[in-house]
Every structure is written in structure tokens, then in C-alpha cells.
Design a protein around this motif. Structure first.
Motif, short mmCIF file in Angstrom:
data_model
loop_
_atom_site.label_atom_id
_atom_site.label_comp_id
_atom_site.label_asym_id
_atom_site.label_seq_id
_atom_site.Cartn_x
_atom_site.Cartn_y
_atom_site.Cartn_z
N PHE A 35 0.83 -1.22 0.00
CA PHE A 35 0.00 0.00 0.00
C PHE A 35 0.86 1.27 0.00
O PHE A 35 0.46 2.30 -0.54
CB PHE A 35 -0.92 0.02 1.23
CG PHE A 35 -1.92 -1.09 1.26
CD1 PHE A 35 -3.11 -0.98 0.53
CD2 PHE A 35 -1.69 -2.25 1.98
CE1 PHE A 35 -4.05 -2.01 0.55
CE2 PHE A 35 -2.62 -3.27 2.00
CZ PHE A 35 -3.80 -3.16 1.28
N LEU A 36 2.01 1.18 0.65
CA LEU A 36 2.90 2.33 0.74
C LEU A 36 4.28 1.96 0.20
O LEU A 36 4.63 0.79 0.16
CB LEU A 36 3.02 2.79 2.20
CG LEU A 36 1.71 3.20 2.90
CD1 LEU A 36 1.97 3.41 4.40
CD2 LEU A 36 1.13 4.47 2.28
N SER A 37 5.03 2.93 -0.19
CA SER A 37 6.38 2.69 -0.71
C SER A 37 7.41 3.08 0.33
O SER A 37 7.10 3.75 1.32
CB SER A 37 6.61 3.50 -1.98
OG SER A 37 6.60 4.88 -1.69
N TRP A 38 8.65 2.65 0.11
CA TRP A 38 9.74 3.04 0.99
C TRP A 38 9.86 4.57 1.06
O TRP A 38 10.16 5.14 2.12
CB TRP A 38 11.06 2.46 0.48
CG TRP A 38 11.22 0.97 0.71
CD1 TRP A 38 11.11 0.00 -0.22
CD2 TRP A 38 11.54 0.32 1.95
NE1 TRP A 38 11.32 -1.25 0.34
CE2 TRP A 38 11.60 -1.07 1.69
CE3 TRP A 38 11.77 0.77 3.23
CZ2 TRP A 38 11.89 -2.02 2.66
CZ3 TRP A 38 12.05 -0.16 4.22
CH2 TRP A 38 12.11 -1.53 3.93
N GLU A 39 9.62 5.21 -0.11
CA GLU A 39 9.76 6.67 -0.16
C GLU A 39 8.77 7.36 0.75
O GLU A 39 9.05 8.46 1.27
CB GLU A 39 9.57 7.15 -1.61
CG GLU A 39 10.72 6.83 -2.54
CD GLU A 39 10.82 5.34 -2.89
OE1 GLU A 39 9.81 4.62 -2.69
OE2 GLU A 39 11.90 4.91 -3.34
N ASP A 40 7.58 6.73 0.96
CA ASP A 40 6.59 7.33 1.85
C ASP A 40 7.11 7.40 3.29
O ASP A 40 6.62 8.21 4.09
CB ASP A 40 5.29 6.52 1.82
CG ASP A 40 4.58 6.63 0.49
OD1 ASP A 40 4.69 7.70 -0.14
OD2 ASP A 40 3.94 5.65 0.06
N PHE A 41 8.07 6.55 3.62
CA PHE A 41 8.67 6.56 4.96
C PHE A 41 9.97 7.37 4.98
O PHE A 41 10.66 7.40 5.99
CB PHE A 41 8.96 5.13 5.43
CG PHE A 41 7.72 4.31 5.60
CD1 PHE A 41 6.93 4.43 6.74
CD2 PHE A 41 7.34 3.40 4.63
CE1 PHE A 41 5.79 3.67 6.89
CE2 PHE A 41 6.19 2.63 4.77
CZ PHE A 41 5.40 2.77 5.91
#
Length: 297
Positions: A35-41
Motif C-alpha cells: 500500500f505504501l512505498s519506501w519513499e513514503d517513509f
């Protein structure tokens, strides 16, 4: 050094816990990343992602070691219907003498075939010692006295049970053969029931036979026979109550078994005669013997 020995005894279980924890964490991470990418973190570099993986692996490893070696004190070895075999770390004396009732329990106390009640605190000063104060037998006798039951009362209860159940001795020693203690010897595997306090019932299990120097003697065959007899007795007299039995055949019984061999022998016998188990049997390993044998062996 002690920790390393404990770790060595539990490596397989540590691996199982590590694998279970790491698999769960990686599964959760995979779901999140769907649902989320590494970049979102805020993680963009490959090295940072690699560090995250390493942290998960190390966290899982530490959890496996800590959980296995320090937290877990009981392992269910076998379970079927109303029967169960647990292997646990505990102090059999604390189980035997609780401050208040925690439900009906049976505690097995290995004794010699004469059911002696004379405890020799200093074996070196005794010409022909009887019950060592460091054995489960000796510790039990001393704790019975501390908790208000005299040796005379214990002797009376043993004699009364033997008489009521018409248990016959297999031989009677002379004063030359045994100058101290009881001279009637009973068959290995003979069990005498003694009622304790706070809903504790004791099964006194005759295991060790004394030689001419009053030294306890038993063999692996004696241990096997006693465990078979114990299961038969428990099946008839246990009434489904939880039973606790320590490792037998080690120490002063002179059966020559290591803690590992004793545990494996007991597990094998209990497994073969599992149809006799209608209740929970706990094989108790002294809590300070973790480095000698694992409950997951």
C-alpha cells in the motif's frame, strides 16, 4: 559461560522462534509495502533499506534467544484428549509446599526401597549414611518437618498405607546388613500415598536400593520399570489430577544417567504408555539446571 551452555542446549528452539518472528515481521512489512512505498517513509537509499532488513533479523534473533532461554518455562511435549505431558523448569519443593491451595496436585518423591526417614545432613561424618539432605527425598523430609509434620507421623502414615494395601516386602535385612534405618525392602516401583497440606498429595516412589554400605543403587532398567509402574499407579489412583515428577536416575541414585538421558528415557516411557495418562503429567527440571538439559530436547 552458563548462558552459552543454555544457548547451546536450545539452539534448535531459538532457530524456530527466530524464523517464526522474522517471517511474521517480513510478512507485515510486505503487506505495508503493498500500500505504501519506501519513499513514503523517507527511505530512499538501498543501504537504508538493507539496514531495515538487518534490524528485523537481529530483533527476531534477540527475541528468539530471550524468549527461549529466559521467558519460556513450560513446553507441551504431548497432548491427546484428556492426557498431556508437559516439560517444565521449576522447583519441586515449591510445588510440594505451597503457602495456599492452588488446586489438587500430585507430587512424586523418589525414595529408597525401604522408605527411610533418617536424613543425614553431613554424609562425611556418617559411617553408613541413609538419606542425603541434598536429594529430593531428603529435601522433602526436611520440608515436611518444617511444615509441621513430624518424622514419627510420616513413618506412621507410610506403615499404615503399606498395611492397609497389604504391600509385602521382598526382603528384610539383618542388623549386620543395615544397622540404621528401616530393614524391610520393597519392590522397585512400589508407591505409597501420603497426604500433604494445601491439597498436595505425595506419591512416594521406591526407586533406589541401598547396598551394604547404605549407598543408593539403581540402574536404567530400574528407572524404566519405576516409570512404567508409576504410570500404572497414576492411571488407577490419580483421578485425573495434575502430577509432577522430577528427573530420575541422576545424582545420588547412581543410575548413571545424565539429565539429558533421564529426560529422554522418561519421555520415551511416557509416550509408549500414553494410554495410561488421563490428566496432566509435568516432568520437572530444576530451574537452575537449564544449562544441563533443555525442555525442548
Amino acid at each position: 559461560m552458563k548462558f552459552l551452555n543454555i544457548l547451546e542446549k536450545n539452539l534448535k528452539q531459538v532457530w524456530k522462534v527466530w524464523f517464526a518472528v522474522s517471517s511474521s515481521l517480513f510478512s507485515i512489512l510486505s503487506i505495508i509495502l503493498s500500500f505504501l512505498s519506501w519513499e513514503d517513509f523517507g527511505i530512499t537509499k538501498t543501504s537504508a533499506k538493507l539496514i531495515a532488513f538487518i534490524i528485523i533479523i537481529l530483533f527476531s534473533l534477540v527475541t528468539g534467544v530471550f524468549w527461549t532461554c529466559f521467558i519460556t518455562k513450560k513446553h507441551v511435549y504431548w497432548s491427546n484428549g484428556d492426557g498431556k505431558i508437559n516439560i517444565c523448569y521449576a522447583d519441586i519443593m515449591k510445588i510440594s509446599f505451597p503457602r495456599k491451595s492452588k488446586g489438587k496436585k500430585i507430587v512424586v518423591i523418589p525414595v529408597n526401597t525401604s522408605f527411610d526417614t533418617i536424613v543425614d545432613e553431613n554424609l562425611a561424618s556418617c559411617d553408613r549414611p541413609l538419606v542425603s539432605a541434598t536429594t529430593v527425598h531428603g529435601l522433602w523430609l526436611n520440608n515436611m518437618v518444617k511444615n509441621g509434620t513430624s518424622i514419627a507421623d510420616i513413618d506412621l502414615a507410610i506403615d499404615r498405607y503399606i498395611l492397609n494395601k497389604n504391600i509385602r516386602c521382598v526382603k528384610e535385612l539383618t542388623t549386620e546388613e543395615k544397622s540404621r534405618g528401616k530393614r524391610k525392602c520393597f519392590e522397585n516401583g512400589t508407591t505409597v500415598i501420603i497426604e500433604g497440606k494445601n491439597d498436595i498429595t505425595f506419591f512416594l516412589l521406591a526407586l533406589s536400593e541401598f547396598d551394604e554400605n547404605n549407598r543408593a543403587q539403581s540402574s536404567k532398567e530400574d528407572v524404566i520399570k519405576c516409570m512404567k509402574e508409576l504410570l500404572e499407579f497414576y492411571d488407577i489412583n490419580g483421578q485425573g489430577y495434575e502430577m509432577y515428577v522430577t528427573l530420575v536416575g541422576t545424582g545420588r541414585s547412581r543410575a548413571g544417567l545424565s539429565h539429558e538421558e533421564s529426560l529422554q528415557t522418561m519421555k520415551s516411557i511416557f509416550s509408549i504408555y500414553s494410554h495410561k495418562i488421563h490428566g496432566t503429567i509435568n516432568i520437572v527440571i530444576y530451574s537452575k539446571d537449564k544449562e544441563k538439559v533443555s525442555i525442548f530436547s
